[in-house]
Write a protein that holds these residues in place. Structure first.
Motif, short mmCIF file in Angstrom:
data_model
loop_
_atom_site.label_atom_id
_atom_site.label_comp_id
_atom_site.label_asym_id
_atom_site.label_seq_id
_atom_site.Cartn_x
_atom_site.Cartn_y
_atom_site.Cartn_z
N THR B 411 32.12 33.05 31.78
CA THR B 411 32.58 34.49 31.81
C THR B 411 32.04 35.45 33.00
O THR B 411 32.83 36.03 33.66
CB THR B 411 32.86 35.15 30.44
N PRO B 412 30.82 35.60 33.07
CA PRO B 412 30.16 36.71 33.84
C PRO B 412 30.68 36.02 35.60
O PRO B 412 30.82 36.94 36.26
CB PRO B 412 28.65 36.12 34.08
N LEU B 413 30.71 34.81 35.63
CA LEU B 413 31.08 34.26 36.98
C LEU B 413 32.56 34.59 37.25
O LEU B 413 32.89 35.24 38.52
CB LEU B 413 30.85 32.75 37.05
N ALA B 414 33.32 34.80 36.28
CA ALA B 414 34.76 34.92 36.49
C ALA B 414 34.95 36.59 36.71
O ALA B 414 35.70 36.97 37.71
CB ALA B 414 35.50 34.65 35.30
N ILE B 415 34.03 37.20 36.00
CA ILE B 415 34.10 38.74 36.37
C ILE B 415 33.55 39.10 37.87
O ILE B 415 34.32 39.65 38.64
CB ILE B 415 33.14 39.48 35.34
N ILE B 416 32.60 38.23 38.17
CA ILE B 416 31.94 38.53 39.68
C ILE B 416 33.26 37.97 40.79
O ILE B 416 33.48 38.79 41.39
CB ILE B 416 31.04 37.80 40.08
N ALA B 417 33.94 36.93 40.33
CA ALA B 417 35.09 36.71 41.14
C ALA B 417 35.97 37.68 41.38
O ALA B 417 36.65 37.91 42.27
CB ALA B 417 35.69 35.21 40.59
N ILE B 418 36.50 38.32 40.14
CA ILE B 418 37.55 39.16 40.21
C ILE B 418 37.18 40.26 40.88
O ILE B 418 37.80 40.90 41.61
CB ILE B 418 37.84 39.62 38.71
N ILE B 419 35.94 40.80 40.80
CA ILE B 419 35.32 42.05 41.49
C ILE B 419 35.65 41.60 43.20
O ILE B 419 36.14 42.59 43.76
CB ILE B 419 34.01 42.30 41.16
N PHE B 420 35.05 40.46 43.50
CA PHE B 420 35.16 40.34 44.84
C PHE B 420 36.73 40.11 45.22
O PHE B 420 37.21 40.34 46.53
CB PHE B 420 34.55 38.88 45.27
N SER B 421 37.48 39.59 44.31
CA SER B 421 38.87 39.57 44.65
C SER B 421 39.35 40.71 44.73
O SER B 421 40.22 41.12 45.64
CB SER B 421 39.43 38.85 43.63
N ALA B 422 39.04 41.88 44.24
CA ALA B 422 39.59 43.24 44.32
C ALA B 422 39.08 43.70 45.64
O ALA B 422 40.04 44.37 46.19
CB ALA B 422 39.06 44.09 43.31
N ILE B 423 37.82 43.34 45.89
CA ILE B 423 37.34 43.92 47.35
C ILE B 423 38.23 43.48 48.63
O ILE B 423 38.48 44.14 49.48
CB ILE B 423 35.72 43.61 47.38
#
Lengths: 171, 484
Positions: B411-423
Motif C-alpha cells: 500500500t505505501p508504494l501504491a500511495i507514492i505512485a499515486i502522488i507521482f502520478s498526480a505530479i
C-alpha cells in the motif's frame, strides 16, 4: 602454490595490467598494440579452461582480423591532435571510485563461492575425451541451431547498418 | 558420437511469424533497389507485419505452451500477447513515419527493413526460453534501433544520440552477459526452466553469487526499459532520434524489456522473489520520481515525453513487483494501453514537423486548438490518457496496476505512485492549457498523410474504447497469461 594457480595468476594479473595500459596510453597505436597483447593473454586463459578451440579463434579473429581493422581506423584519424590531449575524461575520479566499489563487492563474495557438484552435461572429462572442437561442432548445428541462425540475422543487420550509415548520399 | 539433427516441422512452424518478418525485411531491401516510391516499400512492410500477425493468430491458442528447438524457444500465450503489442507498435510506427521520413530526407528502404528486424528481435526476446537466445534477440533489437536512431546522418544530434545509445547499450549488454555467466556458473545451465529447477534443488537461492547475477541482469533490463538510475541515455536519445523512431523505441524495446523481465524474474528466479523485490522497489520509486519531476522543467516536447516514458516504466514495474500473475496481467495490460497512447502523442508531435519547422518546442503548441481543433482534441485525449484521467485508457491501466499492488500488500508504494502520478499530471495538462488557453505565436502547418490519419484514428479510438470498456482487453490479457 600449484602450477595451475601460478599459470592462472600470471594471466589474470597481466590482463589487468595490460588493460590499464590500453586505456592510459597517449598514442592510440600503442593502445591498440597493447590490446593485441591482451588478446593473446586472453587466449591463454581459454587454454587454461580446456577450451583450445576458443583460444585459437581468439587469436585468429580478435588478434588477427579485428586488430587490423582497429589499426586501419586509427590510420584514418588525425593522431597528432589525439596525442596532445589527456586520455581520460574529466569524470575519471568518479569512475575510479565506482570501479573500486565494484571491486569491493566482487571481493566480498569471493569467499562465498561454494564448489557445487559438477553441473551440466558438458563436464571437463567429457570435453577432454571428445575435444572441444568436436563438442562445439556437435551442438552448434543441432541444439544451438536457433541461436546460430539468429546470430546470422544479427550480422546481416550490422552490415546493413554500416552501409546505410556510411554510404554516399544520393540526393 | 553422432547427434541426429532433430529439427521437425513443428519447430519451424513455431517461428513462422519471426521468419515472416525477417523474410519481408530482406524482400524490402531488394524492393528498395527497384521501387522509387518509398510509400510502396512501407506498405510492403505493413503487409508483412499483417502476415506475421496472421501467423501468430494461427498459432495462438491452438497449442498449449510448447518448447521447440531443443527448449530454446517457447510458444505460449504470454509471448504471443507481447508479439501482438510489437505488431501494433510496428504498424503504427510505419504509418506515422512515411511522410515524416520524406520531410527529414531520410526515407530509405532500409529504414523499414530495420524496423522489421528490430521487431523480430523483440519477438525472439519475448519467446526466449534460453538466456543465449534471449541475449541474441536483445542484440538484434538493440543493433537495429541504434542504426535507426542515427539514420538522419546530416543532423549532429541524431549522430550523437546513436553513439550514446550504442555505447551505453553495449555497456548494459556487458552487464547482462556477466549476470548470465554468473548464473550459468552456479546452475550449470542457461535454460530458464532449468535455472528455476536448479535454484530450488541445489538450494542456492541465498547464495550471494546468484544474487549478484540477478542484480546484473536487472541492471541490463533496467537499461533497456529506462528505469532510473539507468535512464540517462533516454532523454538525449529520444530527442536526437527521428521522432517516428522515438515513438517506436519508447514502446517496443520497453515492452520487450518487460517481457523478459517478467519471464526471467518470475520464471527463472521465482524462488528468489524476496531478493528481486527488494531491488525493484527502490528502482520503481526512483524511476517514478525522476520521470515525473524532471519532466516538469522540459521545454522540448520530445524530451518531456522521454521523461514521461521513464515515469511510465516505473508504473509498469509496479505490477511485476506485486509478484502475482494478476500483477503481471496488470502490467501487460498497461503496456498495451501505453502503446496506443504514447504512439498517438508522438503522431501529433510528428504532424507539427513540416518543411523548415521543427515543431518540438512546447511553445509551438500555443493556440493549436484555434487553428487545428481536431489535432488539438486528439492531443488532449492522449495527454489525458498519459496523465491517467478517466474516461481514457490510461486511467484504467494505472488503476489495475495500483489495485494489484495494494492487493499484494504494498500500500505505501501504491500511495507514492499515486502522488507521482498526480505530479506528472501537471506537465501533461500544461500542453492542454497551451493549446486551449494561449494565443498562437506563429502559424502552424500540419503535415498530413492518409496513413498518419489512420494511425491517429486507431490510437485515439482505442484509447477511448479501452477506457470505457476495459474488461475486454483485460480478459484477453488474463487468458493469454493463464498458461504462464
Amino acid at each position: 602454490m600449484t602450477l595451475q594457480q601460478i599459470y592462472f595468476g600470471y594471466f589474470a594479473t597481466m590482463m589487468t595490467i595490460i588493460s590499464l595500459l590500453v586505456v592510459s596510453r597517449k598514442n592510440p597505436v600503442h593502445s591498440v598494440l597493447w590490446m593485441l597483447v591482451l588478446f593473446v593473454h586472453m587466449a591463454g586463459l581459454y587454454l587454461f579452461l580446456n577450451a583450445e578451440f576458443l583460444a585459437a579463434v581468439q587469436i585468429i579473429v580478435y588478434a588477427g582480423a579485428i586488430m587490423v581493422l582497429f589499426l586501419f581506423v586509427i590510420m584514418l584519424l588525425n593522431l597528432r591532435k589525439e596525442e596532445k590531449e589527456f586520455r581520460l575524461q574529466k569524470q575519471w575520479p568518479v569512475s575510479a571510485v565506482t570501479a573500486v566499489l565494484f571491486l569491493v563487492v566482487l571481493v566480498s563474495i569471493l569467499g562465498k563461492i561454494t564448489v557445487l557438484p559438477e553441473l551440466g552435461e558438458y563436464s571437463i572429462d567429457m570435453i577432454n575425451a571428445q575435444g572441444s572442437l568436436m563438442t562445439i561442432g556437435n551442438v552448434l548445428y543441432t541444439k544451438y541451431l536457433l541461436p546460430f541462425e539468429i546470430a546470422s540475422v544479427l550480422l546481416l543487420v550490422a552490415i546493413v547498418g554500416a552501409v546505410v550509415l556510411a554510404k554516399k548520399r544520393i540526393e | 558420437m553422432d547427434l541426429p539433427i532433430t529439427i521437425t516441422l513443428m519447430d519451424i512452424r513455431a517461428i513462422v511469424p519471426e521468419l515472416t518478418l525477417i523474410c519481408v525485411g530482406l524482400i524490402i531491401m531488394l524492393l528498395d533497389l527497384v521501387v522509387k516510391k518509398k510509400d510502396l516499400v512501407a506498405l510492403a512492410g505493413i503487409a508483412g507485419t499483417v502476415l506475421a500477425l496472421f501467423g501468430t493468430y494461427k498459432l495462438y491458442g491452438v497449442t498449449d505452451t510448447q518448447f521447440v528447438f531443443s527448449n530454446m524457444f517457447v510458444l505460449d500465450g504470454y509471448a504471443n500477447f507481447f508479439k501482438v503489442i510489437f505488431y501494433i507498435n510496428l504498424i503504427l510506427t510505419i504509418c506515422i513515419s512515411i511522410k515524416y521520413m520524406e520531410i527529414e530526407k531520410s526515407s530509405f528502404g532500409e529504414y523499414y527493413a530495420l524496423l522489421l528486424f528490430a521487431t523480430s528481435g523483440m519477438m525472439i526476446m519475448a519467446s526466449a526460453a534460453d538466456l543465449i537466445v534471449l541475449y541474441l534477440g536483445l542484440e538484434l533489437m538493440a543493433l537495429s534501433t541504434y542504426i535507426l536512431t542515427g539514420l538522419m546522418r546530416k543532423q549532429p544530434r541524431s549522430n550523437e544520440a546513436a553513439i550514446k545509445y550504442f555505447f551505453l547499450g553495449a555497456f548494459s549488454s556487458a552487464f547482462l552477459l556477466y549476470g548470465i555467466s554468473l548464473t550459468y556458473g552456479m546452475t550449470g545451465t542457461t535454460n530458464i526452466k532449468e535455472i528455476a529447477f536448479a535454484i530450488s534443488t541445489l538450494g542456492i537461492a541465498d547464495n550471494p553469487i546468484m544474487y549478484l547475477g540477478l542484480i546484473f541482469m536487472i541492471v541490463a533490463f533496467s537499461f533497456k526499459v529506462a528505469l532510473a538510475p539507468f535512464h540517462m541515455w533516454a532523454p538525449d536519445v529520444y530527442e536526437g532520434a527521428p521522432t517516428s523512431i522515438t515513438a517506436f523505441m519508447s514502446v517496443g524495446p520497453k515492452a520487450a524489456g518487460f517481457a523478459v523481465m517478467g519471464r526471467i524474474l518470475m520464471g527463472a528466479f521465482g524462488d528468489m522473489q524476496a531478493q528481486w523485490v527488494t531491488v525493484l522497489i527502490p528502482l520503481a520509486v526512483l524511476t517514478m520520481a525522476t520521470g515525473s519531476i524532471i519532466a516538469l522543467s522540459q521545454t522540448n516536447i520530445k524530451r518531456m515525453l522521454a521523461y514521461s516514458s521513464i515515469a511510465h516504466a516505473g508504473y509498469i514495474l509496479l505490477g511485476i513487483i506485486a509478484g502475482t500473475p494478476e500483477g503481471l496481467t496488470a502490467s501487460v495490460n498497461y503496456l498495451m494501453i501505453y502503446t496506443f497512447m504514447n504512439i498517438g502523442a508522438f503522431a501529433i508531435v510528428i504532424m507539427l514537423r513540416s518543411k523548415g519547422f521543427q515543431g518540438e518546442n512546447l511553445d509551438d503548441y500555443k493556440g493549436l486548438a484555434k487553428s487545428h481543433p481536431v489535432a488539438a482534441a486528439l492531443m488532449l485525449i492522449f495527454m489525458f490518457s498519459l496523465a491517467g484521467i478517466p474516461p481514457t485508457a490510461g486511467f484504467i491501466g494505472k488503476f489495475y496496476v495500483f489495485m494489484e499492488l495494494i492487493g499484494s500488500g504494498y500500500t505505501p508504494l501504491a500511495i507514492i505512485a499515486i502522488i507521482f502520478s498526480a505530479i506528472s499530471a501537471f506537465f501533461y495538462l500544461r500542453i492542454v492549457v497551451y493549446m486551449y488557453m494561449k494565443d498562437a505565436e506563429q502559424e502552424i502547418v500540419l503535415t498530413q498523410s492518409p496513413t498518419m490519419n489512420i494511425a491517429l484514428a486507431v490510437t485515439s479510438v482505442m484509447v477511448l474504447v479501452l477506457g470505457i470498456f476495459p474488461s475486454f482487453l483485460l480478459y484477453f490479457v488474463r487468458y493469454s497469461i493463464m498458461g504462464y
